[in-house]
Design a protein around this motif. Structure first.
Motif, mmCIF file in Angstrom:
data_model
loop_
_atom_site.group_PDB
_atom_site.id
_atom_site.type_symbol
_atom_site.label_atom_id
_atom_site.label_comp_id
_atom_site.label_asym_id
_atom_site.label_seq_id
_atom_site.Cartn_x
_atom_site.Cartn_y
_atom_site.Cartn_z
ATOM 1 N N VAL A 78 62.920 29.892 -30.455
ATOM 2 C CA VAL A 78 63.006 31.333 -30.675
ATOM 3 C C VAL A 78 61.899 31.772 -31.620
ATOM 4 N N LEU A 79 61.196 32.827 -31.213
ATOM 5 C CA LEU A 79 60.151 33.438 -32.043
ATOM 6 C C LEU A 79 60.540 34.899 -32.204
ATOM 7 N N SER A 80 61.079 35.247 -33.375
ATOM 8 C CA SER A 80 61.730 36.542 -33.546
ATOM 9 C C SER A 80 61.138 37.333 -34.702
ATOM 10 N N MET A 81 61.286 38.654 -34.616
ATOM 11 C CA MET A 81 60.898 39.508 -35.736
ATOM 12 C C MET A 81 61.882 39.375 -36.894
ATOM 13 N N HIS A 82 63.046 38.785 -36.640
ATOM 14 C CA HIS A 82 64.096 38.688 -37.656
ATOM 15 C C HIS A 82 63.983 37.375 -38.429
ATOM 16 N N ALA A 83 63.839 37.481 -39.740
ATOM 17 C CA ALA A 83 63.792 36.284 -40.583
ATOM 18 C C ALA A 83 65.133 36.008 -41.246
ATOM 19 N N GLU A 84 66.156 36.841 -40.958
ATOM 20 C CA GLU A 84 67.461 36.659 -41.581
ATOM 21 C C GLU A 84 68.165 35.434 -41.002
ATOM 22 N N THR A 85 68.909 34.754 -41.853
ATOM 23 C CA THR A 85 69.595 33.537 -41.422
ATOM 24 C C THR A 85 70.658 33.826 -40.372
ATOM 25 N N LEU A 86 71.211 35.021 -40.378
ATOM 26 C CA LEU A 86 72.229 35.380 -39.393
ATOM 27 C C LEU A 86 71.706 35.168 -37.978
ATOM 28 N N TYR A 87 70.484 35.618 -37.735
ATOM 29 C CA TYR A 87 69.905 35.495 -36.395
ATOM 30 C C TYR A 87 69.560 34.034 -36.082
ATOM 31 N N ALA A 88 69.014 33.341 -37.077
ATOM 32 C CA ALA A 88 68.654 31.945 -36.863
ATOM 33 C C ALA A 88 69.896 31.110 -36.553
ATOM 34 N N ALA A 89 70.957 31.325 -37.320
ATOM 35 C CA ALA A 89 72.186 30.559 -37.105
ATOM 36 C C ALA A 89 72.762 30.850 -35.724
ATOM 37 N N GLY A 90 72.740 32.113 -35.313
ATOM 38 C CA GLY A 90 73.244 32.473 -33.991
ATOM 39 C C GLY A 90 72.448 31.822 -32.880
ATOM 40 N N ALA A 91 71.119 31.798 -33.030
ATOM 41 C CA ALA A 91 70.269 31.187 -32.014
ATOM 42 C C ALA A 91 70.496 29.683 -31.924
ATOM 43 N N LEU A 92 70.638 29.036 -33.066
ATOM 44 C CA LEU A 92 70.856 27.587 -33.070
ATOM 45 C C LEU A 92 72.217 27.246 -32.481
ATOM 46 N N ARG A 93 73.228 28.065 -32.781
ATOM 47 C CA ARG A 93 74.550 27.835 -32.187
ATOM 48 C C ARG A 93 74.510 28.011 -30.679
ATOM 49 N N GLN A 129 65.715 26.660 -45.573
ATOM 50 C CA GLN A 129 66.218 26.537 -46.943
ATOM 51 C C GLN A 129 67.398 27.478 -47.167
ATOM 52 N N ARG A 130 67.279 28.711 -46.675
ATOM 53 C CA ARG A 130 68.373 29.670 -46.852
ATOM 54 C C ARG A 130 69.607 29.243 -46.064
ATOM 55 N N LEU A 131 69.405 28.676 -44.873
ATOM 56 C CA LEU A 131 70.540 28.172 -44.092
ATOM 57 C C LEU A 131 71.251 27.054 -44.840
ATOM 58 N N ALA A 132 70.471 26.164 -45.447
ATOM 59 C CA ALA A 132 71.067 25.048 -46.187
ATOM 60 C C ALA A 132 71.854 25.552 -47.394
ATOM 61 N N LEU A 133 71.300 26.533 -48.095
ATOM 62 C CA LEU A 133 71.999 27.090 -49.255
ATOM 63 C C LEU A 133 73.287 27.793 -48.834
ATOM 64 N N GLN A 134 73.228 28.517 -47.719
ATOM 65 C CA GLN A 134 74.429 29.200 -47.246
ATOM 66 C C GLN A 134 75.498 28.202 -46.831
ATOM 67 N N ALA A 135 75.078 27.103 -46.196
ATOM 68 C CA ALA A 135 76.043 26.079 -45.793
ATOM 69 C C ALA A 135 76.728 25.477 -47.010
#
Length: 205
Positions: A78-93, A129-135
């Motif tokens: 995924v190559l997205s305009m969104h850098a928020e972890t919410l979008y990254a986590a959704g894409a990985l799921r 890094q933000r995903l790891a901190l949120q986890a």
């Protein structure tokens, strides 16, 4: 290597094509919509799909799921305009093996492509890094979306008003309104309209 570029902006696809063209033995196809992308997935069976989440019509996360249903061997970055972890986590799921924001450098994009084509995974460093901190925080904070939260978001994404959602769930209007307030706090948004947008973009609706 067959690569499918999925982005509704022609100038973005042109830039990606130029960047990737230097890679050996590469064949590049392009799609500007989910419908075009699915047709090309069926026809060309790409080994790599570079996917933008913001597409007209069919949402990016739902498209991601459909691509992997049609062609489970595809590697989706995924190559997205969104850098928020919410979008990254959704894409990985949903099955993506990599996530980059469009702020990433050309060199990082090429590293990510090589990594995922080689069978690995790649997440932009700051997002990872933000995903790891949120986890880590989630282990002692109840800030995750519950099944009820997701159901409310789905109904909002379907265009339902809070009173109708309360009827559908068999709870009071006040209970649904309070739940929406909590969901907004968890997702860091201020308006119910933002929840509707997120529900659609996350593929919940």
């Amino acid at each position: 290597m067959n690569v499918l570029l999925v982005d509704d902006h022609a100038i973005v696809r042109a830039g990606l094509r130029r960047l990737l063209a230097a890679m050996p033995d590469i064949v590049i196809e392009e799609a500007a919509s989910g419908r075009e992308a699915l047709a090309l997935v069926r026809a060309t069976r790409p080994s790599l799909v570079l996917l933008d989440l913001n597409l007209p019509g069919l949402g990016g996360l739902e498209l991601l799921r459909r691509i992997l249903t049609e062609h489970p061997q595809a590697r989706v970055l995924v190559l997205s305009m969104h850098a928020e972890t919410l979008y990254a986590a959704g894409a990985l799921r949903a099955g993506a093996v990599g996530y980059l924001s469009k702020n990433a450098s050309p060199d990082e994009l090429l590293r990510a492509v090589r990594r995922v084509v080689g069978g690995g995974r790649y997440i932009e460093a700051e997002i990872a890094q933000r995903l790891a901190l949120q986890a880590a925080e989630a282990s002692h904070q109840d800030d995750r979306l519950t099944e009820r939260d997701l159901e409310i978001m789905r109904l909002l994404g379907d265009g339902q008003e809070l009173s109708k959602i309360a009827d559908a769930l068999g709870v009071s209007y006040k209970t649904v309104a309070n739940a929406c307030t909590q969901i907004k706090a968890k997702l860091g948004v201020a308006r119910t309209l933002d929840l509707v947008r997120l529900a659609i973009e996350m593929g919940v609706a």
